[in-house]
Design an enzyme around this catalytic site. Structure first.
Site, PDB file in Angstrom:
ATOM      1  N   ASP A  55       0.822  -1.202   0.000  1.00 28.12           N
ATOM      2  CA  ASP A  55       0.000   0.000   0.000  1.00 28.12           C
ATOM      3  C   ASP A  55       0.861   1.258   0.000  1.00 28.12           C
ATOM      4  O   ASP A  55       2.074   1.211   0.222  1.00 28.12           O
ATOM      5  CB  ASP A  55      -0.923   0.008   1.221  1.00 28.12           C
ATOM      6  CG  ASP A  55      -2.029  -1.029   1.130  1.00 28.12           C
ATOM      7  OD1 ASP A  55      -2.358  -1.442   0.002  1.00 28.12           O
ATOM      8  OD2 ASP A  55      -2.565  -1.420   2.185  1.00 28.12           O
ATOM      9  N   TYR A 115       6.633  -9.726   7.236  1.00 24.98           N
ATOM     10  CA  TYR A 115       6.525  -8.291   7.469  1.00 24.98           C
ATOM     11  C   TYR A 115       6.999  -7.945   8.872  1.00 24.98           C
ATOM     12  O   TYR A 115       6.986  -8.784   9.781  1.00 24.98           O
ATOM     13  CB  TYR A 115       5.068  -7.832   7.340  1.00 24.98           C
ATOM     14  CG  TYR A 115       4.553  -7.685   5.933  1.00 24.98           C
ATOM     15  CD1 TYR A 115       4.597  -6.462   5.274  1.00 24.98           C
ATOM     16  CD2 TYR A 115       3.978  -8.765   5.268  1.00 24.98           C
ATOM     17  CE1 TYR A 115       4.095  -6.319   3.980  1.00 24.98           C
ATOM     18  CE2 TYR A 115       3.478  -8.631   3.976  1.00 24.98           C
ATOM     19  CZ  TYR A 115       3.545  -7.412   3.350  1.00 24.98           C
ATOM     20  OH  TYR A 115       3.054  -7.274   2.071  1.00 24.98           O
TER      21      TYR A 115
END
Length: 259
Positions: A55, A115
Protein backbone atom coordinates in the site's frame (compact mmCIF):
# COMPACT_ATOMS: atom_id res chain seq x y z
CA UNK A 1 16.55 -14.67 -34.26
CA UNK A 2 14.92 -13.74 -30.94
CA UNK A 3 15.38 -15.49 -27.61
CA UNK A 4 13.59 -14.79 -24.34
CA UNK A 5 15.19 -14.94 -20.91
CA UNK A 6 13.22 -14.62 -17.67
CA UNK A 7 14.82 -12.77 -14.75
CA UNK A 8 14.02 -12.37 -11.09
CA UNK A 9 15.02 -8.93 -9.82
CA UNK A 10 15.48 -8.40 -6.09
CA UNK A 11 15.02 -4.83 -4.90
CA UNK A 12 14.31 -2.65 -1.88
CA UNK A 13 12.42 0.62 -1.68
CA UNK A 14 11.40 3.38 0.66
CA UNK A 15 7.66 3.67 0.13
CA UNK A 16 7.26 7.19 1.52
CA UNK A 17 6.98 8.94 -1.84
CA UNK A 18 4.93 6.28 -3.63
CA UNK A 19 1.31 5.30 -3.86
CA UNK A 20 2.24 1.66 -3.34
CA UNK A 21 3.74 -0.88 -5.71
CA UNK A 22 1.09 -1.36 -8.41
CA UNK A 23 0.63 1.02 -11.33
CA UNK A 24 -2.33 3.35 -10.80
CA UNK A 25 -3.75 6.29 -12.75
CA UNK A 26 -2.76 9.76 -11.50
CA UNK A 27 -0.34 8.45 -8.87
CA UNK A 28 3.38 7.63 -8.84
CA UNK A 29 4.14 3.99 -8.00
CA UNK A 30 7.23 1.82 -7.72
CA UNK A 31 6.18 -0.46 -10.58
CA UNK A 32 5.70 2.50 -12.90
CA UNK A 33 9.22 3.84 -12.35
CA UNK A 34 10.79 0.41 -12.72
CA UNK A 35 9.03 -0.29 -16.01
CA UNK A 36 10.13 3.09 -17.37
CA UNK A 37 13.75 2.48 -16.31
CA UNK A 38 13.81 -1.03 -17.79
CA UNK A 39 12.29 0.19 -21.05
CA UNK A 40 15.10 2.76 -21.37
CA UNK A 41 17.82 0.28 -20.38
CA UNK A 42 16.70 -2.61 -22.60
CA UNK A 43 15.34 -0.51 -25.46
CA UNK A 44 12.11 -2.49 -25.61
CA UNK A 45 8.72 -2.06 -23.85
CA UNK A 46 8.86 -3.86 -20.52
CA UNK A 47 6.10 -5.23 -18.29
CA UNK A 48 6.97 -6.64 -14.87
CA UNK A 49 5.19 -8.91 -12.39
CA UNK A 50 5.70 -8.21 -8.68
CA UNK A 51 5.55 -10.63 -5.76
CA UNK A 52 2.57 -8.74 -4.36
CA UNK A 53 1.07 -5.33 -3.65
CA UNK A 54 2.21 -2.90 -1.01
CA UNK A 55 0.00 0.00 0.00
CA UNK A 56 0.91 3.67 -0.20
CA UNK A 57 3.73 4.53 2.20
CA UNK A 58 4.69 0.93 2.97
CA UNK A 59 8.39 0.06 2.68
CA UNK A 60 10.09 -3.06 1.31
CA UNK A 61 13.47 -4.30 2.52
CA UNK A 62 13.14 -7.27 0.17
CA UNK A 63 10.91 -7.45 -2.88
CA UNK A 64 11.02 -9.65 -5.99
CA UNK A 65 9.65 -9.15 -9.46
CA UNK A 66 10.08 -11.04 -12.70
CA UNK A 67 10.28 -10.01 -16.33
CA UNK A 68 10.96 -11.55 -19.73
CA UNK A 69 13.66 -9.97 -21.85
CA UNK A 70 13.71 -10.59 -25.58
CA UNK A 71 17.25 -10.58 -27.00
CA UNK A 72 18.14 -10.31 -30.66
CA UNK A 73 21.36 -11.78 -32.06
CA UNK A 74 22.15 -8.58 -33.92
CA UNK A 75 21.30 -6.19 -31.08
CA UNK A 76 23.50 -6.01 -27.96
CA UNK A 77 21.81 -5.21 -24.67
CA UNK A 78 22.79 -4.68 -21.05
CA UNK A 79 21.06 -6.19 -18.01
CA UNK A 80 23.20 -5.25 -15.04
CA UNK A 81 22.46 -3.92 -11.58
CA UNK A 82 24.60 -0.81 -11.80
CA UNK A 83 23.05 0.45 -15.04
CA UNK A 84 19.51 -0.11 -13.79
CA UNK A 85 20.19 1.59 -10.45
CA UNK A 86 21.52 4.64 -12.32
CA UNK A 87 18.10 5.09 -13.93
CA UNK A 88 16.15 4.86 -10.66
CA UNK A 89 15.61 7.42 -7.87
CA UNK A 90 17.56 7.16 -4.61
CA UNK A 91 14.68 5.48 -2.78
CA UNK A 92 14.52 2.40 -5.07
CA UNK A 93 17.55 0.10 -5.08
CA UNK A 94 18.22 -2.98 -7.21
CA UNK A 95 19.99 -5.62 -5.10
CA UNK A 96 20.26 -8.60 -7.45
CA UNK A 97 19.39 -9.74 -10.98
CA UNK A 98 18.94 -13.49 -11.33
CA UNK A 99 18.45 -15.47 -14.56
CA UNK A 100 15.63 -17.91 -13.81
CA UNK A 101 13.75 -20.74 -15.53
CA UNK A 102 10.97 -19.71 -17.90
CA UNK A 103 8.02 -20.80 -15.73
CA UNK A 104 9.22 -19.15 -12.48
CA UNK A 105 6.66 -16.66 -11.11
CA UNK A 106 7.44 -13.92 -8.61
CA UNK A 107 3.93 -13.85 -7.17
CA UNK A 108 2.55 -17.38 -7.40
CA UNK A 109 5.75 -19.27 -6.49
CA UNK A 110 6.36 -17.44 -3.19
CA UNK A 111 5.91 -19.84 -0.28
CA UNK A 112 6.45 -17.40 2.60
CA UNK A 113 6.19 -13.66 3.09
CA UNK A 114 7.35 -11.76 6.17
CA UNK A 115 6.53 -8.29 7.47
CA UNK A 116 7.66 -6.12 10.36
CA UNK A 117 5.80 -3.28 12.02
CA UNK A 118 7.93 -0.77 13.94
CA UNK A 119 6.74 1.35 16.87
CA UNK A 120 8.80 3.80 18.96
CA UNK A 121 7.83 5.67 22.12
CA UNK A 122 10.13 8.71 22.21
CA UNK A 123 10.13 11.47 19.62
CA UNK A 124 13.01 10.83 17.21
CA UNK A 125 13.50 12.80 13.96
CA UNK A 126 15.46 9.92 12.44
CA UNK A 127 12.56 7.50 12.88
CA UNK A 128 9.94 9.87 11.52
CA UNK A 129 8.35 8.22 8.50
CA UNK A 130 9.98 4.85 9.24
CA UNK A 131 8.35 3.92 12.54
CA UNK A 132 5.10 4.93 14.26
CA UNK A 133 5.41 7.17 17.31
CA UNK A 134 3.10 5.89 20.05
CA UNK A 135 2.92 7.31 23.56
CA UNK A 136 0.60 4.71 25.09
CA UNK A 137 1.97 2.21 27.58
CA UNK A 138 1.60 -1.33 26.26
CA UNK A 139 1.59 -4.79 27.85
CA UNK A 140 3.80 -6.80 25.51
CA UNK A 141 3.04 -10.12 27.22
CA UNK A 142 -0.70 -9.73 26.63
CA UNK A 143 -0.10 -8.71 23.03
CA UNK A 144 1.98 -11.83 22.43
CA UNK A 145 -0.71 -14.00 24.00
CA UNK A 146 -3.22 -12.53 21.56
CA UNK A 147 -0.77 -12.95 18.65
CA UNK A 148 -0.41 -16.65 19.51
CA UNK A 149 -4.20 -17.04 19.35
CA UNK A 150 -4.26 -15.51 15.87
CA UNK A 151 -1.96 -18.30 14.68
CA UNK A 152 -4.65 -20.87 15.54
CA UNK A 153 -6.90 -19.54 12.75
CA UNK A 154 -6.80 -19.43 8.96
CA UNK A 155 -9.79 -17.29 7.90
CA UNK A 156 -8.84 -13.64 8.37
CA UNK A 157 -11.80 -11.88 6.78
CA UNK A 158 -12.00 -9.61 9.82
CA UNK A 159 -8.59 -8.12 9.00
CA UNK A 160 -9.12 -7.60 5.26
CA UNK A 161 -10.35 -4.66 3.24
CA UNK A 162 -13.73 -5.41 1.68
CA UNK A 163 -14.25 -6.01 -2.05
CA UNK A 164 -10.67 -7.10 -2.72
CA UNK A 165 -11.68 -9.72 -5.34
CA UNK A 166 -9.69 -12.62 -3.88
CA UNK A 167 -10.84 -16.23 -4.05
CA UNK A 168 -10.22 -16.92 -0.37
CA UNK A 169 -9.47 -15.06 2.85
CA UNK A 170 -7.54 -18.02 4.25
CA UNK A 171 -3.88 -17.60 5.18
CA UNK A 172 -1.45 -19.85 7.05
CA UNK A 173 0.45 -17.77 9.60
CA UNK A 174 3.82 -19.27 10.54
CA UNK A 175 4.96 -16.55 12.96
CA UNK A 176 3.35 -13.70 14.89
CA UNK A 177 5.43 -12.14 17.66
CA UNK A 178 6.22 -8.80 19.32
CA UNK A 179 9.87 -8.14 20.17
CA UNK A 180 11.29 -5.34 22.31
CA UNK A 181 14.10 -3.26 20.75
CA UNK A 182 16.38 -0.46 21.92
CA UNK A 183 14.06 2.18 20.43
CA UNK A 184 10.67 0.53 20.89
CA UNK A 185 8.94 -2.65 19.73
CA UNK A 186 8.63 -4.57 16.46
CA UNK A 187 5.89 -6.95 15.37
CA UNK A 188 7.13 -9.86 13.24
CA UNK A 189 4.63 -11.82 11.16
CA UNK A 190 5.13 -14.46 8.44
CA UNK A 191 2.55 -16.30 6.33
CA UNK A 192 2.08 -17.98 2.99
CA UNK A 193 0.00 -14.99 1.86
CA UNK A 194 -1.57 -11.82 3.22
CA UNK A 195 -4.82 -10.03 2.53
CA UNK A 196 -4.95 -6.33 1.72
CA UNK A 197 -4.39 -4.21 4.83
CA UNK A 198 -4.18 -7.40 6.93
CA UNK A 199 -0.97 -6.69 8.85
CA UNK A 200 -1.91 -3.12 9.74
CA UNK A 201 -5.35 -4.29 10.92
CA UNK A 202 -3.80 -7.06 13.04
CA UNK A 203 -1.38 -4.60 14.64
CA UNK A 204 -4.20 -2.17 15.40
CA UNK A 205 -6.20 -4.96 17.04
CA UNK A 206 -3.25 -6.23 19.10
CA UNK A 207 -2.64 -2.70 20.34
CA UNK A 208 -6.14 -2.72 21.79
CA UNK A 209 -5.04 -5.69 23.88
CA UNK A 210 -1.77 -3.98 24.84
CA UNK A 211 -3.60 -0.88 26.02
CA UNK A 212 -5.99 -2.94 28.15
CA UNK A 213 -9.07 -2.19 26.05
CA UNK A 214 -9.76 -5.92 25.69
CA UNK A 215 -8.40 -9.26 26.86
CA UNK A 216 -6.31 -11.52 24.60
CA UNK A 217 -9.09 -14.13 24.37
CA UNK A 218 -11.41 -11.51 22.84
CA UNK A 219 -9.42 -11.86 19.63
CA UNK A 220 -11.25 -15.15 19.02
CA UNK A 221 -14.64 -13.46 18.78
CA UNK A 222 -13.25 -10.86 16.39
CA UNK A 223 -11.74 -13.46 14.04
CA UNK A 224 -14.76 -15.76 14.19
CA UNK A 225 -17.09 -12.85 13.38
CA UNK A 226 -15.35 -12.42 9.97
CA UNK A 227 -16.39 -8.77 10.23
CA UNK A 228 -13.79 -6.05 9.62
CA UNK A 229 -15.70 -3.53 11.73
CA UNK A 230 -15.09 -5.65 14.84
CA UNK A 231 -11.30 -5.47 14.53
CA UNK A 232 -9.04 -2.57 15.46
CA UNK A 233 -8.18 0.48 13.40
CA UNK A 234 -5.45 0.06 10.81
CA UNK A 235 -2.17 1.59 11.97
CA UNK A 236 -0.26 4.07 9.76
CA UNK A 237 1.72 2.72 6.81
CA UNK A 238 5.03 4.35 7.81
CA UNK A 239 5.95 1.58 10.28
CA UNK A 240 5.31 -1.36 7.94
CA UNK A 241 8.06 -3.20 6.05
CA UNK A 242 7.95 -6.18 3.73
CA UNK A 243 11.14 -7.92 4.85
CA UNK A 244 11.41 -11.36 3.22
CA UNK A 245 10.03 -13.45 0.35
CA UNK A 246 10.82 -17.16 0.15
CA UNK A 247 10.89 -19.29 -3.02
CA UNK A 248 11.53 -23.05 -3.09
CA UNK A 249 14.28 -22.78 -5.71
CA UNK A 250 15.93 -19.39 -5.19
CA UNK A 251 18.54 -20.30 -2.55
CA UNK A 252 19.85 -23.12 -4.73
CA UNK A 253 20.07 -20.83 -7.77
CA UNK A 254 21.84 -18.11 -5.79
CA UNK A 255 24.35 -20.61 -4.41
CA UNK A 256 25.17 -21.91 -7.89
CA UNK A 257 25.68 -18.36 -9.22
CA UNK A 258 28.02 -17.49 -6.33
CA UNK A 259 30.23 -20.55 -6.73
Amino acid sequence: MANTQRYFIELAYDGTNYHGWQIQPNAVTVQELLEKALTILLRQPMAIIGCGRTDAGVHAKEYFMHLDVETMDHRPWTMDKRSLNALLPYDIAIKNIIPIHADAHARFDATLRSYEYHIHFEKDPFLNGYSWLLRDKLNLDLMNRAAAIIMEYTDFSCFSKSNTQVKTNNCKIAKAEWVETANGIVFHISADRFLRNMVRAIVGTLLMVGKGDMQPEAIRQIIESKNRSNAGTSVPACGLYLTEIKYPYLDEINNSLNQ
